[in-house]
Design a protein around this motif. Structure first.
Motif, PDB file in Angstrom:
ATOM      1  N   UNK A 284       0.872  -1.167   0.000  1.00  0.00           N
ATOM      2  CA  UNK A 284       0.000   0.000   0.000  1.00  0.00           C
ATOM      3  C   UNK A 284       0.907   1.214   0.000  1.00  0.00           C
ATOM      4  N   UNK A 285       0.726   2.066  -0.990  1.00  0.00           N
ATOM      5  CA  UNK A 285       1.612   3.223  -1.109  1.00  0.00           C
ATOM      6  C   UNK A 285       3.068   2.750  -1.048  1.00  0.00           C
ATOM      7  N   UNK A 286       3.873   3.197  -0.096  1.00  0.00           N
ATOM      8  CA  UNK A 286       5.264   2.766  -0.045  1.00  0.00           C
ATOM      9  C   UNK A 286       5.516   1.767   1.094  1.00  0.00           C
ATOM     10  N   UNK A 287       4.427   1.155   1.613  1.00  0.00           N
ATOM     11  CA  UNK A 287       4.582   0.148   2.665  1.00  0.00           C
ATOM     12  C   UNK A 287       4.507  -1.249   2.063  1.00  0.00           C
ATOM     13  N   UNK A 288       5.285  -2.153   2.605  1.00  0.00           N
ATOM     14  CA  UNK A 288       5.177  -3.549   2.171  1.00  0.00           C
ATOM     15  C   UNK A 288       5.306  -4.471   3.376  1.00  0.00           C
ATOM     16  N   UNK A 289       4.376  -5.410   3.499  1.00  0.00           N
ATOM     17  CA  UNK A 289       4.396  -6.370   4.605  1.00  0.00           C
ATOM     18  C   UNK A 289       4.395  -7.775   4.053  1.00  0.00           C
ATOM     19  N   UNK A 290       5.157  -8.648   4.716  1.00  0.00           N
ATOM     20  CA  UNK A 290       5.083 -10.071   4.382  1.00  0.00           C
ATOM     21  C   UNK A 290       4.511 -10.782   5.584  1.00  0.00           C
ATOM     22  N   UNK A 291       3.463 -11.527   5.380  1.00  0.00           N
ATOM     23  CA  UNK A 291       2.850 -12.266   6.490  1.00  0.00           C
ATOM     24  C   UNK A 291       2.755 -13.739   6.125  1.00  0.00           C
ATOM     25  N   UNK A 292       3.143 -14.599   7.066  1.00  0.00           N
ATOM     26  CA  UNK A 292       2.992 -16.032   6.853  1.00  0.00           C
ATOM     27  C   UNK A 292       1.543 -16.425   7.110  1.00  0.00           C
ATOM     28  N   UNK A 293       0.952 -17.134   6.154  1.00  0.00           N
ATOM     29  CA  UNK A 293      -0.433 -17.553   6.311  1.00  0.00           C
ATOM     30  C   UNK A 293      -0.561 -19.052   6.494  1.00  0.00           C
ATOM     31  N   UNK A 294      -1.810 -19.510   6.540  1.00  0.00           N
ATOM     32  CA  UNK A 294      -2.099 -20.946   6.606  1.00  0.00           C
ATOM     33  C   UNK A 294      -2.774 -21.339   5.292  1.00  0.00           C
ATOM     34  N   UNK A 295      -2.624 -22.590   4.860  1.00  0.00           N
ATOM     35  CA  UNK A 295      -3.336 -23.014   3.642  1.00  0.00           C
ATOM     36  C   UNK A 295      -4.847 -23.006   3.863  1.00  0.00           C
ATOM     37  N   UNK A 296      -5.569 -22.471   2.904  1.00  0.00           N
ATOM     38  CA  UNK A 296      -7.017 -22.307   3.048  1.00  0.00           C
ATOM     39  C   UNK A 296      -7.741 -23.630   3.204  1.00  0.00           C
ATOM     40  N   UNK A 297      -7.187 -24.710   2.632  1.00  0.00           N
ATOM     41  CA  UNK A 297      -7.939 -25.978   2.701  1.00  0.00           C
ATOM     42  C   UNK A 297      -7.885 -26.621   4.081  1.00  0.00           C
ATOM     43  N   UNK A 298      -7.082 -26.041   4.997  1.00  0.00           N
ATOM     44  CA  UNK A 298      -7.092 -26.553   6.373  1.00  0.00           C
ATOM     45  C   UNK A 298      -8.104 -25.809   7.249  1.00  0.00           C
ATOM     46  N   UNK A 299      -8.712 -24.749   6.683  1.00  0.00           N
ATOM     47  CA  UNK A 299      -9.685 -23.961   7.459  1.00  0.00           C
ATOM     48  C   UNK A 299     -11.012 -24.730   7.495  1.00  0.00           C
ATOM     49  N   UNK A 300     -11.630 -24.842   8.668  1.00  0.00           N
ATOM     50  CA  UNK A 300     -12.886 -25.614   8.735  1.00  0.00           C
ATOM     51  C   UNK A 300     -13.973 -24.971   7.880  1.00  0.00           C
ATOM     52  N   UNK A 301     -14.684 -25.802   7.141  1.00  0.00           N
ATOM     53  CA  UNK A 301     -15.787 -25.291   6.327  1.00  0.00           C
ATOM     54  C   UNK A 301     -16.957 -24.931   7.211  1.00  0.00           C
ATOM     55  N   UNK A 302     -17.588 -23.796   6.961  1.00  0.00           N
ATOM     56  CA  UNK A 302     -18.847 -23.522   7.655  1.00  0.00           C
ATOM     57  C   UNK A 302     -19.886 -24.486   7.087  1.00  0.00           C
ATOM     58  N   UNK A 303     -20.775 -25.007   7.938  1.00  0.00           N
ATOM     59  CA  UNK A 303     -21.773 -25.957   7.442  1.00  0.00           C
ATOM     60  C   UNK A 303     -22.661 -25.310   6.383  1.00  0.00           C
ATOM     61  N   UNK A 304     -23.023 -26.081   5.373  1.00  0.00           N
ATOM     62  CA  UNK A 304     -23.967 -25.571   4.374  1.00  0.00           C
ATOM     63  C   UNK A 304     -25.361 -25.582   4.995  1.00  0.00           C
ATOM     64  N   UNK A 305     -25.967 -24.439   5.068  1.00  0.00           N
ATOM     65  CA  UNK A 305     -27.330 -24.371   5.608  1.00  0.00           C
ATOM     66  C   UNK A 305     -28.256 -24.127   4.433  1.00  0.00           C
ATOM     67  N   UNK A 306     -28.879 -25.191   3.964  1.00  0.00           N
ATOM     68  CA  UNK A 306     -29.720 -24.992   2.784  1.00  0.00           C
ATOM     69  C   UNK A 306     -31.169 -25.392   3.015  1.00  0.00           C
ATOM     70  N   UNK A 307     -31.367 -26.681   3.328  1.00  0.00           N
ATOM     71  CA  UNK A 307     -32.743 -27.119   3.548  1.00  0.00           C
ATOM     72  C   UNK A 307     -33.196 -26.655   4.919  1.00  0.00           C
ATOM     73  N   UNK A 308     -34.073 -25.693   4.962  1.00  0.00           N
ATOM     74  CA  UNK A 308     -34.552 -25.189   6.239  1.00  0.00           C
ATOM     75  C   UNK A 308     -35.743 -24.283   5.992  1.00  0.00           C
ATOM     76  N   UNK A 309     -36.294 -23.758   7.060  1.00  0.00           N
ATOM     77  CA  UNK A 309     -37.415 -22.838   6.894  1.00  0.00           C
ATOM     78  C   UNK A 309     -36.881 -21.425   6.811  1.00  0.00           C
TER      79      UNK A 309
END
Lengths: 365, 365
Positions: free
Chosen positions: A100-125
Motif C-alpha cells: 500500500x503506497x510505499x509500505x510492504x508487509x510479508x505475512x505467513x499464512x495458513x493453507x485455506x484448505x485446512x480452514x474448517x468449512x462452515x456448514x452448508x445451511x440450505x434445507x430449512x425454513x
C-alpha cells in the motif's frame, strides 16, 4: 491469488468477521481469517466453530485464490494504512505480501484448505424480517440469558415462530424477558434456542433498516443481511415453559417515569448490604419508595411519584435486575404490576404489550 | 454543618479532588474527601500524603462545619442525582444526611480533625505563568519519566528556572525530553523534581488560558489555578546533567511528515521480534526506510519521502520511544538529526527549537 481492494472496504470486512474469531482457540488456524478471491469479490470468513461470520466485499481480483491470515495482525496493519488501494499477493507457500503506497508487509499464512468449512445451511425454513425490528427484539431479551453452563438451554434466547407471530424469550431463572412481534401473515412453526454470543454479535452487526433473511434448520441457524452471513449452532434442550412464569393478573399496578426510576435504583444500589444487591420497594398511595440499608457506609431513601391502581404493597428486588430492563426500555413511562411481596413482579412499557419482563422477588433482611 | 449546593458544582469539585484520593491507602480516612463549610464556600480536599488537591466551590452555608466523607460513594451518589440543589446536613456523630428532591442518603463520615493537614506552603519563590503554556510543557516531557523506583530522581520531571527561562526535563535513561520557555523577564533560580503523578494530574486539571501561580519551597511545590490548589512533595536527589546528553551537532539531518512517520512506525512495530520492539531505520538519499523483521508472523518494509541533508546512515530504535514523542509533537513536520548509528538521535519540531527529544540507539540483530 492477487487482488486490489479499497482500504476501508477490507478493514470493515475484517472487523466484522473478527467478531467470530476466537482468541483462545487451541487450533492455531482459527486465529486467522479465511480470504477467498473469486469473481471480483473477496469472501472473508472467521469462525470459532460455534459461530461463523462471512462477509463479502468488492475487489479487483487479478488472480483467484485463497489463504488464511492471522486476524489480529491483519486488522492492526490495515487499520494504520492510509486510505488507498491495498494490493495483496499470495504465493504458493501461503506467504502473503501486502502493498500500500510505499509500505510492504510479508505475512505467513495458513493453507485455506485446512480452514474448517462452515456448514452448508440450505434445507430449512426461511423467514424475512426487517433488520432493526429483529435487533430490537434481541436487545430486549439478550441480557437476561444465564451464564450457568450446567443448564445450557438457559444460556441462549428462545426463538419461537408460530401462527402469525415471532416470539423471543430468555431467562436465568431469576428474571424472564419476553418479546413478541405480530406479522399478520402465516409463518411456519419453529422453536430453537440461539446462543447468547450469537445474539450479541447479531445486535452489534445489524445496522440497516433493510430486510434480513433467517434460515432455520435442526442444528443451525443462518442470518443474512447487508453483505454479512452469520451461521450459528443452536442449543439443544427444552426451554422452560415461560407461559407459566408470566403472571396473568395483579393486585397493584403503577405507572412511573422510567428515567426517575432508573436513576433512583442506581443510587439505591450503592447502599446495598455487601454484594446482596437487594433493595426494598414500597408502593403506597401514588408513591414508590426505594430503600436500601445494611451497607457499612450508610443507607438511602428514595421517593418517586407514581400513578397507582390497587392495593399498597411491598417487595424486594435485586437492583441490577431492575436496572438491566430499565436501560432497554425506550418508552418514557413504565408499568409495574405486582401481586404482593412474594409473587413475581411484571415490568412493561406503558401502552405497549409486546414486551414483558418478569422479576422474582427476594427475601429482604 | 449544613449547606446547600448546586449538584454540578459539587460534582465537579469532588471529581477534581478525587484524583488525589488513594484507593489503596492503609489509612481509611484517606479514602475520604474533607469538606469544610465556611463563608459561603466549601473547601474540598483529597490527599494521598504525596499530593493534595483542594477545590473551593460556592455554596449556601447555613451552618459552618466540616466532615470527611468516603470519596467513591459520594461521587457515585451525586453523579446520579438530578441537576438540582443538594442539601447536606452533618450531625455531631459525623453522620451526613444528603437530600436532593425526594432522595435522602445517610452516610457515615470521619471526624475532620483526623484528616491530615496539607502542609502550609507560604515562604517560597512565586512564579506566574499562563496555564495552557505550562500544560503544554508538561505534556512534552511527562511520558519520558522513569518507573524505576530504585532511582527516584528519574521518576519525576525536572523544573529548572534560571535567568529568563523555564525549562522542564525528564529521562528514563533510554530517552530524554527537554522543553524550554523564554519569558523575557528575570526569574529567581529554582531547580526541583516534580513527581510524575503530580505532572499527570496537573495536565488533566488545567483547562483554561488564564494565569496560574506556582510557589516553590525546599520540599513542596504548590500550583494555584482556577478554583484549584495542588500541593505536591518534591523528589529529592540530583537530576542528571541533561546538557551532556543533548548532542551539539549531527552528520545527517532530515525533515519528514510527522503523521506519515507515526503511522509507519506503528505498523512496523507490529512485526518486531518478540517484545524487543526494535525497528531499523535507514536514511538514504531523501528516503527514510523503516524495517522490522524477526517476528514469527512476518516482516515489514516502509518507505517515506524526506528532505535530507548530510550523509546516508542507519540506526535502530525502540519503536515505542519514537511513537511516544510523535504523538506529542503538534507540528506537521519533524526534524531528525543523527550522527551515525551508534550516537543518540535528536527529534524536534521543524522550525522550532524549544522542544528537544533525544533517543538512544539500540543494537539491532
Amino acid at each position: 491469488m492477487q487482488i486490489k481492494v479499497d482500504k476501508k472496504e477490507i478493514y470493515n470486512g475484517i472487523k466484522t468477521v473478527s467478531k467470530a474469531v476466537s482468541s483462545k482457540s487451541t487450533l492455531p488456524i482459527l486465529s486467522g481469517i479465511l480470504m477467498e478471491a473469486k469473481d471480483d469479490k473477496i469472501k472473508l470468513v472467521g469462525t470459532d466453530l460455534e459461530i461463523g461470520i462471512e462477509c463479502s466485499i468488492n475487489a479487483k481480483v487479478i488472480n483467484e485464490g485463497n489463504i488464511v491470515l492471522p486476524a489480529t495482525y491483519l486488522s492492526n496493519i490495515i487499520k494504520e494504512l492510509p486510505n488507498q488501494d491495498i494490493e495483496l499477493i499470495v504465493d504458493e507457500d501461503n506467504n502473503a505480501k501486502i502493498n500500500c503506497n510505499l509500505s510492504e508487509f510479508k505475512i505467513h499464512g495458513f493453507p485455506a484448505d485446512e480452514f474448517p468449512l462452515l456448514p452448508e445451511v440450505e434445507a430449512g425454513t426461511q423467514y424475512k424480517l426487517e433488520q432493526q425490528t429483529f435487533k430490537n427484539m434481541i436487545d430486549r431479551i439478550k441480557f437476561a440469558t444465564s451464564n450457568d453452563e450446567s443448564r445450557p438451554f438457559l444460556t441462549g434466547g428462545l426463538l419461537l415462530i408460530e401462527d402469525q407471530e415471532i416470539k423471543m424469550v430468555s431467562t436465568d431463572s431469576y428474571r424472564l424477558a419476553y418479546t413478541e412481534l405480530e406479522l399478520n401473515k402465516d409463518l411456519s412453526f419453529n422453536k430453537v434456542i440461539i446462543p447468547s454470543k450469537t445474539l450479541s454479535e447479531l445486535s452489534k452487526l445489524i445496522n440497516s433498516d433493510e430486510e434480513m433473511k433467517i434460515l432455520v434448520t435442526d442444528n443451525q441457524i443462518l442470518f443474512e443481511f447487508s453483505n454479512i452471513t452469520i451461521i450459528s449452532r443452536l442449543i439443544e434442550g427444552q426451554f422452560p415453559n415461560y407461559n407459566q412464569v408470566i403472571p396473568n393478573d395483579s393486585t397493584t399496578e403503577i405507572k412511573v417515569n422510567k428515567k426517575e426510576l432508573l436513576n433512583a435504583t442506581k443510587r439505591a444500589s450503592l447502599f446495598v448490604k455487601d454484594n446482596s444487591n437487594i433493595i426494598k420497594t414500597s408502593f403506597k398511595n401514588n408513591k414508590l419508595i426505594i430503600e436500601s440499608t445494611g451497607s457499612k457506609v450508610g443507607e438511602s431513601y428514595e421517593e418517586i411519584n407514581t400513578s397507582q391502581q390497587g392495593e399498597n404493597t411491598e417487595i424486594a428486588f435485586n437492583a441490577n435486575y431492575l436496572i438491566d430492563v430499565l436501560k432497554v426500555i425506550k418508552n418514557d413511562q413504565v408499568l409495574i404490576k405486582l401481586s404482593g411481596g412474594l409473587s413475581p413482579g411484571v415490568i412493561q412499557e406503558s401502552n405497549n404489550d409486546d414486551y414483558i419482563y418478569v422479576i422474582m422477588p427476594v427475601r429482604s433482611t
